[in-house]
Design a protein around this motif. Structure first.
Motif, PDB file in Angstrom:
ATOM      1  N   PHE A  62       0.826  -1.205   0.000  1.00 13.56           N
ATOM      2  CA  PHE A  62       0.000   0.000   0.000  1.00 13.56           C
ATOM      3  C   PHE A  62       0.864   1.259   0.000  1.00 13.56           C
ATOM      4  CE2 PHE A  62      -2.692  -3.301   1.829  1.00 13.56           C
ATOM      5  CZ  PHE A  62      -3.844  -3.156   1.053  1.00 13.56           C
ATOM      6  N   ARG A  63       2.029   1.186   0.622  1.00 15.43           N
ATOM      7  CA  ARG A  63       2.942   2.324   0.596  1.00 15.43           C
ATOM      8  C   ARG A  63       3.412   2.587  -0.831  1.00 15.43           C
ATOM      9  NH1 ARG A  63       6.436   0.340   3.774  1.00 15.43           N
ATOM     10  NH2 ARG A  63       5.300   0.874   5.689  1.00 15.43           N
ATOM     11  N   THR A  64       3.664   1.512  -1.570  1.00 20.00           N
ATOM     12  CA  THR A  64       4.079   1.653  -2.972  1.00 20.00           C
ATOM     13  C   THR A  64       2.961   2.260  -3.807  1.00 20.00           C
ATOM     14  OG1 THR A  64       5.550  -0.264  -2.775  1.00 20.00           O
ATOM     15  CG2 THR A  64       4.911   0.415  -4.995  1.00 20.00           C
ATOM     16  N   LEU A  65       1.728   1.809  -3.581  1.00 19.78           N
ATOM     17  CA  LEU A  65       0.589   2.339  -4.338  1.00 19.78           C
ATOM     18  C   LEU A  65       0.406   3.827  -4.102  1.00 19.78           C
ATOM     19  CD1 LEU A  65      -2.120  -0.459  -3.870  1.00 19.78           C
ATOM     20  CD2 LEU A  65      -0.837   0.085  -5.941  1.00 19.78           C
ATOM     21  N   ILE A  66       0.660   4.277  -2.882  1.00 23.63           N
ATOM     22  CA  ILE A  66       0.433   5.683  -2.544  1.00 23.63           C
ATOM     23  C   ILE A  66       1.590   6.563  -3.000  1.00 23.63           C
ATOM     24  CG2 ILE A  66       0.146   7.302  -0.618  1.00 23.63           C
ATOM     25  CD1 ILE A  66      -1.291   5.053   0.877  1.00 23.63           C
ATOM     26  N   THR A  67       2.794   6.079  -2.868  1.00 24.53           N
ATOM     27  CA  THR A  67       3.963   6.924  -3.136  1.00 24.53           C
ATOM     28  C   THR A  67       4.367   6.938  -4.604  1.00 24.53           C
ATOM     29  OG1 THR A  67       5.434   5.062  -2.581  1.00 24.53           O
ATOM     30  CG2 THR A  67       4.863   6.611  -0.813  1.00 24.53           C
ATOM     31  N   GLU A  68       4.148   5.837  -5.315  1.00 18.40           N
ATOM     32  CA  GLU A  68       4.557   5.770  -6.721  1.00 18.40           C
ATOM     33  C   GLU A  68       3.532   6.488  -7.601  1.00 18.40           C
ATOM     34  OE1 GLU A  68       7.285   4.681  -8.022  1.00 18.40           O
ATOM     35  OE2 GLU A  68       8.167   3.865  -6.193  1.00 18.40           O
ATOM     36  N   GLU A  69       3.994   7.467  -8.357  1.00 18.72           N
ATOM     37  CA  GLU A  69       3.091   8.282  -9.176  1.00 18.72           C
ATOM     38  C   GLU A  69       2.395   7.465 -10.259  1.00 18.72           C
ATOM     39  OE1 GLU A  69       3.217  12.391 -11.879  1.00 18.72           O
ATOM     40  OE2 GLU A  69       5.051  11.538 -11.010  1.00 18.72           O
ATOM     41  N   VAL A  70       3.068   6.455 -10.798  1.00 21.87           N
ATOM     42  CA  VAL A  70       2.492   5.680 -11.885  1.00 21.87           C
ATOM     43  C   VAL A  70       1.214   4.969 -11.443  1.00 21.87           C
ATOM     44  CG1 VAL A  70       3.960   3.684 -11.335  1.00 21.87           C
ATOM     45  CG2 VAL A  70       2.961   3.912 -13.619  1.00 21.87           C
ATOM     46  N   TYR A  71       1.187   4.484 -10.219  1.00 22.37           N
ATOM     47  CA  TYR A  71      -0.005   3.785  -9.740  1.00 22.37           C
ATOM     48  C   TYR A  71      -1.137   4.760  -9.426  1.00 22.37           C
ATOM     49  CZ  TYR A  71       3.272  -0.081  -9.379  1.00 22.37           C
ATOM     50  OH  TYR A  71       4.204  -1.044  -9.672  1.00 22.37           O
ATOM     51  N   ARG A  72      -0.778   5.944  -8.933  1.00 24.77           N
ATOM     52  CA  ARG A  72      -1.803   6.960  -8.711  1.00 24.77           C
ATOM     53  C   ARG A  72      -2.429   7.386 -10.038  1.00 24.77           C
ATOM     54  NH1 ARG A  72       2.137   9.490  -5.389  1.00 24.77           N
ATOM     55  NH2 ARG A  72       2.244  11.223  -6.877  1.00 24.77           N
ATOM     56  N   ASN A  73      -1.594   7.528 -11.069  1.00 29.44           N
ATOM     57  CA  ASN A  73      -2.108   7.918 -12.380  1.00 29.44           C
ATOM     58  C   ASN A  73      -3.037   6.852 -12.956  1.00 29.44           C
ATOM     59  OD1 ASN A  73      -0.679  10.311 -12.290  1.00 29.44           O
ATOM     60  ND2 ASN A  73       1.074   9.519 -13.443  1.00 29.44           N
ATOM     61  N   VAL A  74      -2.653   5.587 -12.782  1.00 29.91           N
ATOM     62  CA  VAL A  74      -3.494   4.501 -13.290  1.00 29.91           C
ATOM     63  C   VAL A  74      -4.835   4.476 -12.564  1.00 29.91           C
ATOM     64  CG1 VAL A  74      -3.733   1.989 -13.426  1.00 29.91           C
ATOM     65  CG2 VAL A  74      -1.584   3.076 -14.086  1.00 29.91           C
ATOM     66  N   ALA A  75      -4.812   4.684 -11.246  1.00 31.91           N
ATOM     67  CA  ALA A  75      -6.060   4.698 -10.481  1.00 31.91           C
ATOM     68  C   ALA A  75      -6.953   5.847 -10.925  1.00 31.91           C
ATOM     69  CB  ALA A  75      -5.754   4.801  -8.987  1.00 31.91           C
ATOM     70  N   LEU A  76      -6.369   7.033 -11.100  1.00 35.46           N
ATOM     71  CA  LEU A  76      -7.156   8.186 -11.553  1.00 35.46           C
ATOM     72  C   LEU A  76      -7.671   7.977 -12.975  1.00 35.46           C
ATOM     73  CD1 LEU A  76      -5.005  11.131 -10.135  1.00 35.46           C
ATOM     74  CD2 LEU A  76      -7.207  10.301  -9.282  1.00 35.46           C
ATOM     75  N   ARG A  77      -6.841   7.369 -13.823  1.00 32.83           N
ATOM     76  CA  ARG A  77      -7.268   7.094 -15.198  1.00 32.83           C
ATOM     77  C   ARG A  77      -8.437   6.106 -15.212  1.00 32.83           C
ATOM     78  NH1 ARG A  77      -2.806   4.768 -17.212  1.00 32.83           N
ATOM     79  NH2 ARG A  77      -1.803   6.811 -17.356  1.00 32.83           N
ATOM     80  N   SER A  78      -8.349   5.081 -14.392  1.00 37.91           N
ATOM     81  CA  SER A  78      -9.434   4.100 -14.316  1.00 37.91           C
ATOM     82  C   SER A  78     -10.709   4.748 -13.800  1.00 37.91           C
ATOM     83  CB  SER A  78      -9.028   2.942 -13.391  1.00 37.91           C
ATOM     84  OG  SER A  78      -7.849   2.321 -13.846  1.00 37.91           O
ATOM     85  N   LEU A  79     -10.572   5.611 -12.797  1.00 33.99           N
ATOM     86  CA  LEU A  79     -11.722   6.329 -12.255  1.00 33.99           C
ATOM     87  C   LEU A  79     -12.345   7.238 -13.307  1.00 33.99           C
ATOM     88  CD1 LEU A  79     -13.267   6.682  -9.566  1.00 33.99           C
ATOM     89  CD2 LEU A  79     -11.744   8.585  -9.050  1.00 33.99           C
ATOM     90  N   GLY A  80     -11.496   7.895 -14.094  1.00 36.37           N
ATOM     91  CA  GLY A  80     -12.009   8.757 -15.158  1.00 36.37           C
ATOM     92  C   GLY A  80     -12.731   7.983 -16.241  1.00 36.37           C
ATOM     93  N   VAL A  81     -12.181   6.827 -16.626  1.00 37.27           N
ATOM     94  CA  VAL A  81     -12.833   5.994 -17.641  1.00 37.27           C
ATOM     95  C   VAL A  81     -14.186   5.509 -17.146  1.00 37.27           C
ATOM     96  CG1 VAL A  81     -12.701   3.772 -18.843  1.00 37.27           C
ATOM     97  CG2 VAL A  81     -10.717   5.288 -18.802  1.00 37.27           C
TER      98      VAL A  81
END
Length: 285
Positions: A62-81
């Motif tokens: 979970f620390r990796t998911l929060i700190t790594e920008e690539v995973y945040r971008n993927v989550a936001l992209r999925s939410l946008g789709v």
């Protein structure tokens, strides 16, 4: 058997418990049990040297998911789709459902419902690959829009288009069911009192429409949020949450991290359900 039947007849609660025991057992073991295993394994890690799963509590995933920008971008992209698909489905479904419920004749209404349900009988993969052919470079969509390269091609736009097509029936049917329960006498009374179409829609139709829209959005939003097959077929190089889960299960062989990623859409849907439950959406399902 006669004695057992008489005993169960005198104890209706025991009879009800016996009838519900099998489905409840299936729900607890297969569904809630799987979610529990998913949540627990998300706190495990993988040994970087041996590749073995380390079954010790850790927040590293979970620390990796929060700190790594690539995973945040993927989550936001999925939410946008998922949001875009839901909005498109609402825009298309509302007039279609209103026509089916209030304008079409009773006989035509039945055929329209069948027409809406018919795409659901076809295979998911068949429909997705059909859209892949339609959206291909130089394909029918390109030809319709002016030639090769004129269409959306493969990517996020294609993903939104295909997902909107796939999940549209799940939005139309709840809205149609809600509008069908709206008495025609209320629309007639609104017109008799001098209300124009806009006022009638806001005061009479909209209070019935909103819970049905939220009910349909539960399907379109959740199904789009966790989908990965459509992205694999028409998404090009796009990455959504589902693709990351699949990649970490397969090539990366990092099941704990895949489980941690999979908790993201689960958490989003829990928050969404808590937000819409007061609208009466859950009663419309």
């Amino acid at each position: 058997m006669s004695t057992l039947g008489s005993y169960l007849h005198r104890h209706p609660r025991l009879r009800l418990a016996g009838l519900l025991s099998a489905p409840l057992l299936w729900l607890v073991v297969a569904y809630l049990g799987a979610l529990a295993v998913l949540l627990v394994s998300a706190f495990w890690t993988v040994n970087g040297f041996t590749g073995d799963v380390v079954r010790e509590f850790s927040l590293a995933n979970f620390r990796t998911l929060i700190t790594e920008e690539v995973y945040r971008n993927v989550a936001l992209r999925s939410l946008g789709v998922a949001t875009a698909v839901t909005v498109i489905c609402v825009v298309i479904a509302v007039p279609m459902a209103f026509f089916m419920a209030k304008v079409a004749s009773p006989r035509s209404r039945h055929w329209l419902v069948i027409a809406i349900l018919t795409p659901l009988w076809a295979s998911y993969l068949v429909k997705a690959y059909a859209w892949r052919i339609l959206l291909a470079n130089g394909g029918p969509v390109d030809s319709l829009l002016g030639g090769p390269g004129s269409g959306p091609g493969y990517g996020l736009v294609a993903t939104v288009i295909v997902l909107s097509y796939l999940w549209l029936p799940y939005m139309i049917l709840p809205i149609y069911a809600g509008l069908e329960r709206l008495p025609d006498s209320l629309l007639e009374a609104s017109a008799d009192l001098g209300a124009r179409a806009g006022r009638t829609f806001r005061s009479v139709v909209l209070p019935t429409l909103v819970p049905s829209v939220f009910a349909g959005s539960i399907f379109t939003f959740s199904l789009s949020l966790g989908d990965y097959i459509t992205v694999q077929i028409v998404g090009g190089k796009s990455q959504l949450i589902g693709n990351l889960v699949y990649a970490n299960i397969g090539a990366a062989n990092n099941l704990p991290f895949a489980a941690a990623i999979a908790t993201v859409p689960v958490l989003i849907m829990v928050i969404y359900l808590l937000a819409v439950r007061r609208s009466g959406a859950l009663e419309e399902l």
